[in-house]
Enzyme design. Structure first.
Site: not given
Ligand SMILES: Cc1cc2nc3c(=O)[nH]c(=O)nc-3n(C[C@H](O)[C@H](O)[C@H](O)COP(=O)(O)O)c2cc1C
Length: 339
Positions: A17, A19, A71, A101, A140, A202-203, A226
């Site tokens: 998810p 946002a 979610q 969040c 989550k 994460g990452d 990301r």
């Molecule tokens: C722009 C953005 C929006 C996000 N929105 C949500 C969300 O709506 N719900 C959620 O559980 N996590 C949200 N996250 C967290 C991601 O789902 C993820 O857990 C987090 O970015 C770690 O993964 P990454 O390091 O691979 O980016 C968001 C992250 C980013 C960067």
């Protein structure tokens, strides 16, 4: 997922998810590149119940946009149950509760990662959700609130007890927000403690990093966040690497620009020209991470508000060298949420 009547996750990776990002056009693009399960951005249970937010665009979906998860964030079991009832007509394939969040606006009400401080309340909410759902319910979480309060395993066990079908863990604390590196140890610890599938987060910036997380933590799936921004190829590359063991080729400039134009056009169709182009601007930045001499074109892309001009700017990318797209993992400007 363990209950045979409920859908399993057929692929290793899924779209997390996101946002402000995982809207219908973005999800459809990711699906074209092999994304299986995807989520709409987190949505407040209260806003659904009181229709206080424009939820119509957020809940927009398409037959080809399946399986699809919703979610919720919130902390009142009855409110979440009501929101589930209202959204049941959309037939989401899975329902998640957000306890991850980090944004202060959310946590100061004890919602999102704020819930991590009250594992018993999490269990109570999840029990209500499981009771009221025909589809798998997940949670989550983060590693914990801060480095001195890493309680993911405790929360995860409470959640499993409540009858959830899967757990998603972002291996950072709330205090870390999106900075620093993800902690594989906490994901591994949670995976070792649970009987239900564990989805790591994460990452996840490349197929190799996703494989590394799966190898080192034993997690069953990975939620890509990301790593999918300006990079929808990550889904097929991950499946390819996991199936064949070979590091996949990165897309060439022709494929990148073709995809960018498709993405831009989908946004304009969905949001209208002005808003569609404005939203696409940030994607222009993400698609062009690692391009050499990109500054002047980025400057122009961030000023334009017409589809034609944005298309021209994308076509001008053909003259540039792409560089190493994978270098984004070391790029501190890569997007995160700060508050
Ligand atoms: C722009 C953005 C929006 C996000 N929105 C949500 C969300 O709506 N719900 C959620 O559980 N996590 C949200 N996250 C967290 C991601 O789902 C993820 O857990 C987090 O970015 C770690 O993964 P990454 O390091 O691979 O980016 C968001 C992250 C980013 C960067």
């Amino acid at each position: 997922m363990p209950d045979t009547n409920k859908p399993e996750i057929p692929f290793a990776s899924m779209l997390a998810p996101l946002a402000g990002v995982s809207d219908l056009p973005f999800r459809r693009l990711c699906r074209k590149f092999g994304c299986s399960l995807a989520y709409i951005p987190m949505i407040s249970a209260k806003s659904i119940v009181y229709s206080s937010e424009n939820t119509e665009k957020m809940l927009a979906m398409h037959d080809n946009d399946r399986p699809l998860g919703i979610q919720f964030f919130g902390r009142e079991p009855d409110m979440i149950a009501k929101a589930m009832e209202i959204t049941s007509k959309y037939n989401f394939n899975t329902i998640d509760l957000n306890a991850a969040c980090p944004v202060s606006k959310v946590t100061k009400k004890g919602e999102g990662a704020g819930l991590m401080e009250d594992p018993k309340l999490i269990k109570k909410i999840l029990k209500v959700m499981v009771k009221n759902s025909d589809v798998p319910v997940s949670l989550k979480i983060r590693a914990g609130w801060s480095q001195t309060n890493v309680n993911a395993k405790e929360v995860a066990l409470y959640a499993q007890d409540a009858g959830i079908s899967a757990l998603i863990i972002h291996g950072r604390t709330r205090a870390q927000k999106y900075g620093g590196r993800v902690d594989f140890n906490i994901i591994k610890e949670v995976k070792g403690a649970l009987d239900i599938p564990v989805i790591g987060s994460g990452d996840s910036f490349s197929a190799e990093m996703i494989k590394q997380m799966m190898d080192e933590t034993g997690c069953d799936h990975v939620a890509i966040a990301r790593g999918a921004l300006g990079n929808p190829w990550i889904f097929k590359e991950t499946e390819e690497l996991l199936k064949t063991g070979k590091i996949p080729e990165r897309p060439d400039i022709a494929e990148i620009t073709e995809t960018m134009i498709e993405h831009l056009n989908a946004y304009v169709d969905f949001y209208g020209e002005y808003l569609g182009v404005m939203i696409f601007r940030k994607f222009f930045g993400w698609y062009t991470k690692g391009f050499y001499n990109i500054k002047p074109l980025r400057g122009r892309a961030f000023l334009t508000s017409t589809q034609n001009e944005m298309t021209d700017i994308i076509n001008e990318l053909h003259g540039l060298k792409t560089g190493l797209r994978r270098s984004i993992e070391n790029d501190p400007s890569f997007p995160g949420i700060t508050d």
